[in-house]
Enzyme design. Sequence first.
Site, short mmCIF file in Angstrom:
data_model
loop_
_atom_site.label_atom_id
_atom_site.label_comp_id
_atom_site.label_asym_id
_atom_site.label_seq_id
_atom_site.Cartn_x
_atom_site.Cartn_y
_atom_site.Cartn_z
N ASP A 1 46.46 33.07 32.22
CA ASP A 1 45.91 33.92 33.28
C ASP A 1 44.54 33.44 33.75
O ASP A 1 43.58 34.24 33.80
CB ASP A 1 45.80 35.38 32.80
CG ASP A 1 47.12 35.90 32.23
OD1 ASP A 1 48.16 35.67 32.86
OD2 ASP A 1 47.11 36.53 31.15
N GLU B 1 52.68 40.77 40.22
CA GLU B 1 51.46 41.06 39.45
C GLU B 1 50.40 40.00 39.73
O GLU B 1 50.60 39.09 40.53
CB GLU B 1 51.78 41.09 37.95
CG GLU B 1 52.36 39.79 37.44
CD GLU B 1 52.98 39.88 36.05
OE1 GLU B 1 53.14 40.99 35.52
OE2 GLU B 1 53.32 38.82 35.50
C1 6LW Z 1 49.41 39.28 32.64
C2 6LW Z 1 50.37 39.10 33.72
C3 6LW Z 1 51.00 37.91 33.21
O1 6LW Z 1 48.70 40.44 32.67
O2 6LW Z 1 51.15 38.06 31.87
O3 6LW Z 1 51.63 35.78 33.53
C4 6LW Z 1 50.35 39.14 31.50
N1 6LW Z 1 51.20 36.91 33.91
O4 6LW Z 1 49.84 38.88 34.95
C5 6LW Z 1 49.66 38.86 30.22
O5 6LW Z 1 49.11 37.57 30.22
#
Ligand code: 6LW
Length: 512
Positions: free
Chosen positions: A33, A188
Site C-alpha cells: 500500500d 478501494e
Molecule cells: C488495503 C487495501 C488493500 O487497505 O489491502 O491492496 C488492504 N489493497 O487497499 C490492506 O493492505
Amino acid sequence: MTTLISLLLAMTLAAAGPGRGYDNPVIKGFHPDPSVCAVGDDYYLVNSSFQYFPGVPIFHSKDLVNWKQIGHVLTRRSQLELDGALSWGGIYAPTIRYNEGTFYMVTTNCSGKGNFIVHTDDPTGEWSDPVWVDIGGIDPSLFFHQGKCWYTGTVDGRIVLSEIDPMTGKKLTGEKEIWRGTGGRYPEGPHLYFKDGWYYLLIAEGGTEYAHKITIARSRNIDGPYEGCPDNPILTHCKMSTQGSQIQGLGHGDLVQASDGTWWMTCLGFRRQGGDHHLLGRETFMAPVEWNKEGWPVVNGNGELQLRMDVPTLPQVKQEAAQSHIDFGKDKSGYEWVYLRNPFLGNYSFTGNSLRLTSNGKDLDETRVSPTFIGRRQEDIFFKAVTSLSTEAGVEAGLSVFMDAGSHYDIFVEDGCVKVRYRLGEMVHLVKAKAPLEGERVWLKVEGNEYFYIFSFSDDGLEYKQLCQMNTRYLSSETASGFTGIVLGLYATGTPGKHADFYDFDYSMIPR
Ligand code: 6LW
C-alpha cells in the site's frame, strides 16, 4: 564567486545527467500500500505495517527509485495500540501528503480503532498524536486543493468524499459517494489529484490477490459525476500477456509528479515463487506514467511492469543500504527492525556485547500481547540469515521465519539442544538435534530458496550441520492468509524472566 559556484553546480548536475533503468520492486519485502508525496526534489513514501511496531515505515528518495528508510511515523503507544492485532489487523493503507510546510499521514487502525490523521513539520522526527475521523471504512486519503482539505476513503465498496479539517479530523461536509469503480470487487485505495482542469480519482479493484488492478476516473467537479477511463484498468497483470510474469497482484497505487515534470506511479505487487505462492508480502513498485492526448494516464506504455525497468529516470542518487551484518556489541539495530504489537521494552537490552532478550512467558503463537520478538523483513527469495546466541536454562530462544501467530518455522536452542518447530495452524511438528551442544555459543542459520527453508546450526560459526528443510509454500500468503510477509525474528520465550544473549545477526541475499 557566485557565478563560479553556479557554474560548478550546473556542471555537476549535467554530469549527473538523467538516469536510466532500475530494479522493481524498489522497496523489497513486505511493504504494501505505498503512498508517495513530493516536496521539491525530495520524495517521501509510506507503507502499511499491520501488527508490527513501530508503525508505518517512512522512506526518503531523491529520484523515486532509490529509497532509504528514515524512520517510522507511528512510534508511540498513544498513536498505535496493537493489542490483539494479527496479520489482518493493525495499520492498513496509509496516505502521506504535504501541504504548506506540514506533512500529514492518514490511515486506519483496523484493530478496532478506525481512521486517524497525524502530522509533523519534520518527517524524520516525531509525529503528532492522532486526531480521529468520524468516517468508517478503510484506505483514507487526503487531497489539499484551493485552501480546502478533502478526505476520500472506502466505505462498504463505495468511494466517499468529505471536506474535513486535517488538524482536528472534524468533517465539514457529509460523506458523498463519488464512484464505485468499474465493477471489480473491492473498489478501494482512492486518491484524488487535480490536473489541467480535471479531478482524477485513482483506485484499486479486484482485491489484493491475482485479480488486482488500478483504475481511474475523472470529473470537472470534485464531487462528480466521475467518468471512468476508456482504457481501464490502466495497470494490471491479471491478463494473458502477463500470466507468466513473476510479478503479480499489481494494484493500490499513488501518483506523483517529479521535480522535472515527469509523472510516476507507485503501487504494490508481489513476486511469486515455487508456483503460485508468495511469501515476501506485497512489495513497493514504481512505474513511469505519461498522459495521452485525451488526458488519461498511461502506465509504463502498456500497463505492465518488469523486474528490470529499462526507462529514463531522474538523475539517480544511490542510497545507503540497511546494514547486513549487525554486531550487537557495537551496533544498534536500524529502522528495519520491528516488534510484534506494543513491545515490553524492559525485555530488550544491550549488555555491551549482546542484545539480551528476556522472556515474558508469551510464545510466538500469542495473539493478544507482545511476545519478546524483534525482527526484520525477508527481502529476497534467495537469502541467508545467521545469528549466534547463548541461553540460560529455562529459556527457548532462536530465529523465527514468522508469517503470523499460526504460521511460523522456528530454529531455537532449548535445554542445550537445537530444535526446529513447524507451526502450521493446528499442526505442530518438532525436529530435534541428534546430539546436545557442547559449546555455550550456538550459531543458527536459515537459508531460503523458491521451494524450501533450510535450517542448520553450528558450534563455531564455521561448520554447519543441516537439521532439516521445510517447504516454503505452507507459510505463503496463499496458505497462511493475512496481509503481511515473512519477518525474520529473534525471540525468547519459556520461563518469564529467563534470557538469551544474541551476539550478532547477518542477513544477505544469495546471488544467483
Ligand atoms: C488495503 C487495501 C488493500 O487497505 O489491502 O491492496 C488492504 N489493497 O487497499 C490492506 O493492505
